[in-house]
Enzyme design. Structure first.
Site, PDB file in Angstrom:
ATOM      1  N   GLU A 234       0.993  -1.128  -0.252  1.00 16.50           N
ATOM      2  CA  GLU A 234      -0.014  -0.145  -0.015  1.00 16.50           C
ATOM      3  C   GLU A 234       0.910   1.257   0.057  1.00 16.50           C
ATOM      4  OE1 GLU A 234      -2.160   0.495   3.765  1.00 16.50           O
ATOM      5  OE2 GLU A 234      -3.705   1.832   2.468  1.00 16.50           O
TER       6      GLU A 234
ATOM      7  N   LYS B 273     -10.209   1.298  -2.180  1.00 16.77           N
ATOM      8  CA  LYS B 273     -10.259   1.058  -0.715  1.00 16.77           C
ATOM      9  C   LYS B 273     -11.665   1.283  -0.416  1.00 16.77           C
ATOM     10  CE  LYS B 273      -7.536   1.677   3.516  1.00 16.77           C
ATOM     11  NZ  LYS B 273      -6.183   2.162   4.088  1.00 16.77           N
TER      12      LYS B 273
ATOM     13  N   CYS C 229      -5.343  -3.060   3.150  1.00 17.52           N
ATOM     14  CA  CYS C 229      -5.062  -2.847   4.516  1.00 17.52           C
ATOM     15  C   CYS C 229      -6.220  -2.889   5.383  1.00 17.52           C
ATOM     16  CB  CYS C 229      -4.336  -1.548   4.434  1.00 17.52           C
ATOM     17  SG  CYS C 229      -3.309  -1.281   5.980  1.00 17.52           S
TER      18      CYS C 229
END
Ligand SMILES: NC(=O)CC(=O)C(=O)O
Length: 299
Positions: A64, A137, A178
């Protein structure tokens, strides 16, 4: 908002045991140092991908925010627009090296600028160098632990809303980033769509990392009996956000197959989907699931 993936876990059309053409292959997790100069980050990633491919990796996963310091102060300045691929140095580099080496690249994430919004976005390139998928995300990382860490990703980024799973020669790959790891529902959604592997570029910090990073990946792998790969930047103790590191490959029984420390390195490990079949046969969770009592519904 409803997901664009239709999910029916008990759909007879989906053979959860079906395997892709290549059932055994090497994956590389390139744990990269992040510099403040984007050019340096691109050069480092290029070298790491090249070396991983030369060592036999067929799939390369990047971290990331691998080409931008992990701070709200930098995201807008480093952002690229992938719709204008000629103006995106990251897009060009990943696309070129993917086709040159004939590998799949799950390109970690970088800040994406699109229609006046910023997203934390992962691009996946196929072995022909073409963009196969783009994932923004979904769960942004907002945290405030007094005296420890305070970070509000939603100050800068807009959350995505499209789960992304893609069919490749190396299996069905679900993409998340994440903090998405904290939400088992997304992993379940991908598993219900027949995912073999979940790729999570991540940049956990030292506070949440020690407690949660390994636990979450093993949980997602074990619950869904599939492979989970994570890739983090290496630790930079000088920055405002101290990265945990520890890029890892977890197998379908929740076992750690390979992992790293927090320094710059590339983890190369083998994925063998026949182990997934064995695990699912030995412990047939899919058959034991009590759909009569609870159901996973995609609204
Ligand atoms: N970048 C992140 O989403 C970080 C995160 O989730 C964490 O716990 O650290």
């Amino acid at each position: 908002m409803a997901s664009n993936i239709t999910v029916n876990p008990s759909s007879p059309a989906l053979d959860h045991f079906a395997l892709p053409n290549l059932t055994k292959f090497k994956i590389a997790l390139c744990q990269l140092t992040v510099y403040s100069e984007k050019k340096k980050n691109l050069e480092l990633a290029h070298r790491a991908i090249e070396s991983a491919a030369d060592q036999g990796a067929k799939l390369v996963l990047l971290p990331e925010m691998w080409n931008c310091p992990c701070s709200n102060d930098y995201f807008a300045k480093y952002a690229e627009d992938f719709d204008d691929e000629n103006a995106s140095p990251t897009y060009s580099m990943l696309s070129e090296i993917a086709s040159e080496k004939g590998i799949i690249i799950v390109g970690g994430s970088i800040p994406e600028q699109n229609n006046g919004c910023l997203y934390n976005t992962c691009c996946v390139f196929g072995s022909d160098g073409k963009l196969k998928a783009k994932y923004r995300k979904i769960h942004l990382f907002d945290i405030d632990i007094p005296g420890d860490i305070s970070f509000k990703e939603s100050d800068t980024f807009t959350a995505g809303h499209e789960p992304t799973i893609l069919e490749t020669d190396l299996g069905r790959i679900g993409i998340a980033i994440c903090h998405d790891l904290c939400f088992p529902e997304l992993a379940m959604l991908y598993a219900a769509k027949g995912a073999h592997l979940l790729c999570y570029p991540g940049a956990f910090n030292v506070s949440t990392g020690e407690l949660l990073w390994e636990l979450l990946q093993r949980g997602r792998a074990l619950d869904n009996q599939l492979y989970v790969a994570t890739c983090s930047p290496s630790r930079d103790s000088n920055g405002s956000y101290t990265i945990w590191g520890h890029s890892t490959l977890v197998g379908p029984a929740g076992e750690i197959i390979a992992t790293s420390g927090h320094d710059e390195t590339t983890v190369i490990a083998e994925i063998d989907y026949s182990l997934m079949q064995l695990q699912r046969k030995a412990l047939p969770l899919e058959k034991q699931r009590r759909d009569d009592i609870y159901q996973f519904v995609d609204l």
